[in-house]
Write an enzyme that holds these catalytic residues in place. Structure first.
Site, PDB file in Angstrom:
ATOM      1  N   ASP A   1       4.570   6.567  -1.937  1.00 45.55           N
ATOM      2  CA  ASP A   1       4.880   5.133  -2.005  1.00 45.55           C
ATOM      3  C   ASP A   1       6.343   4.862  -2.340  1.00 45.55           C
ATOM      4  O   ASP A   1       6.743   3.700  -2.437  1.00 45.55           O
ATOM      5  CB  ASP A   1       3.955   4.429  -3.004  1.00 45.55           C
ATOM      6  CG  ASP A   1       4.113   4.921  -4.430  1.00 45.55           C
ATOM      7  OD1 ASP A   1       5.048   5.713  -4.705  1.00 45.55           O
ATOM      8  OD2 ASP A   1       3.303   4.521  -5.289  1.00 45.55           O
TER       9      ASP A   1
ATOM     10  N   ASP B   1      -3.904  12.560  -6.571  1.00 45.79           N
ATOM     11  CA  ASP B   1      -3.341  11.862  -5.409  1.00 45.79           C
ATOM     12  C   ASP B   1      -2.092  12.658  -5.041  1.00 45.79           C
ATOM     13  O   ASP B   1      -1.062  12.565  -5.709  1.00 45.79           O
ATOM     14  CB  ASP B   1      -3.011  10.416  -5.809  1.00 45.79           C
ATOM     15  CG  ASP B   1      -2.991   9.462  -4.637  1.00 45.79           C
ATOM     16  OD1 ASP B   1      -3.261   9.897  -3.497  1.00 45.79           O
ATOM     17  OD2 ASP B   1      -2.707   8.262  -4.863  1.00 45.79           O
TER      18      ASP B   1
END
Ligand SMILES: *[C@@H]1O[C@H](CO)[C@@H](O)[C@H](O)[C@H]1NC(C)=O
Length: 298
Positions: A33, A143
Site C-alpha cells: 500500500d 499480510d
C-alpha cells in the site's frame, strides 16, 4: 498460541515472557500500500531503531516522526521491503502481522519462518520480518509485502507516484503488469510470479526465529530480545538446484539488457555480507553500499 517446545523448561524459566517464540499455523494475504509501516513509528517495541521509512523517491528518511503519505505526509514504504528469493526453496521478505496472544510490542520487527502448506508454494520456506501490524487482520494472519499485491484500505501509492494497477485487494494478475511499476518495485513485483508462483493466499505453519541479518539490514530494526529466539536454520536442500541468480532480473524500459549472464537489475541487491548473488549491475547503474549488509544497483 505460544509454543514453548523449542526452549528447554529450565532455560525458559530464566527468560522474560517476551522471549517465548510464537508458533502455530496461519493464513496469508498480500499487499503493497506504499504507506509508512506502522513499526516505523518510535516507541512501538523495544528495538534498536524504528523500521526505515522512505520518501517518495524511495530514499530512506531520517525523521521517524514523519507523517505517512497515506495521511497527507511524506513518509512511504521503502522499496527494499520487497520479497526476494535466496534460492528456489527459500525467500526473505516482510509482512504486516497479527499473531495470537501478542501485541504490537511483541510483533514489531520480530522474524518468523513460514513454511507454506498449500498452493503451488507448498513446502517452500519464507522468513519475514514484521514491519507493520494490522488491527484489520485476523489472528495468525501475515499480510505479505509484495509490490502489486493490492493496496487495500489505504492507498499511499497514488500520492507517492501516481498509483499501481490492479484490484484494491489482490492487485495485479499478470507478471507483464510489473513493467509499468516504478523501477525500484519491479523485482519484488516479479518475485510474486517467479518464486511465489502467483500463489493465492497460501496457508503456512510458522515459528518465531532470530532475524537474519539480511532482513535487519533492510529495516534497520532489531528487537532487544531477538537473541532469545532460536536461530533460523534453512531447510536442507531437497535436491533442487540453487538458482545461480537469486535476484530476479528485470529488463528496464528500452534498456535492451541481455537476459543471459549474471547481471543484477537496477535496484536489485548487488553485494553485502552474506550476499552470494550477482554483483555486476546492469548498464546504467552502479553498485552502491548501504551499510555492511546491503548494496544496491542504483
Ligand atoms: C537454499 O539456501 C539456504 C541458505 O543458504 C541453504 O541452506 C539451502 O540448502 C538452499 N536450498 C537449496 C535447495 O539450494
Amino acid at each position: 498460541m505460544r509454543s514453548t517446545s523449542i526452549l528447554s523448561t529450565s532455560l525458559l524459566a530464566a527468560l522474560p515472557l517476551t522471549a517465548q517464540a510464537a508458533s502455530g499455523s496461519g493464513k496469508s494475504t498480500r499487499y503493497w500500500d506504499c504507506c509508512k509501516p506502522s513499526c516505523s513509528w518510535p516507541g512501538k517495541a523495544a528495538v534498536s531503531a524504528p523500521v526505515f521509512a522512505c520518501d517518495a523517491n524511495f530514499n530512506r528518511i531520517s525523521d521517524p516522526g514523519a507523517k505517512s503519505g497515506c495521511d497527507g505526509g511524506s513518509a512511504y514504504s521503502c522499496a527494499d521491503h520487497s520479497p526476494w528469493a535466496i534460492n528456489d526453496s527459500l525467500a526473505y521478505g516482510f509482512a504486516a502481522t497479527r499473531i495470537n496472544g501478542g501485541s504490537e510490542a511483541s510483533w514489531c520487527c520480530a522474524c518468523y519462518a513460514l513454511t507454506f502448506t498449500s498452493g503451488p508454494v507448498a513446502g517452500k520456506t519464507m522468513v519475514v520480518q514484521s514491519t507493520s501490524t494490522g488491527g484489520d487482520l485476523g489472528t495468525n494472519h501475515f499480510d505479505l509485502n509484495m509490490p502489486g499485491g493490492g493496496v487495500g484500505l489505504f492507498d499511499g501509492c497514488r500520492p507517492q507516484f501516481g498509483g499501481l494497477p490492479g484490484a484494491t485487494y489482490g492487485g495485479i494478475s499478470d507478471r507483464s503488469q510489473c513493467a509499468s511499476f516504478p523501477n525500484a518495485l519491479k523485482p519484488g513485483c516479479e518475485w510474486r510470479f517467479d518464486w511465489f508462483k502467483n500463489a493465492d493466499n497460501p496457508d503456512f505453519t510458522f515459528t518465531q526465529v532470530q532475524c537474519p541479518s539480511e532482513l535487519v539490514a533492510r529495516t534497520g530494526c532489531k528487537r532487544a530480545d531477538d537473541g532469545n529466539f532460536p536461530a533460523f536454520s534453512p531447510p536442507s536442500g531437497g535436491g533442487s538446484n540453487p538458482q545461480p541468480n537469486p535476484q530476479p532480473t528485470s529488463t528496464q524500459g528500452g534498456g535492451g539488457s541481455s537476459p543471459t549472464g549474471c547481471v543484477a537489475a537496477k535496484w536489485a541487491q548487488c553485494g553485502g555480507i552474506g550476499f552470494t548473488g550477482c554483483k555486476n549491475c546492469e548498464a546504467g547503474s552502479t553498485c552502491k553500499a548501504n551499510g555492511d549488509y546491503y548494496s544496491q544497483c542504483v
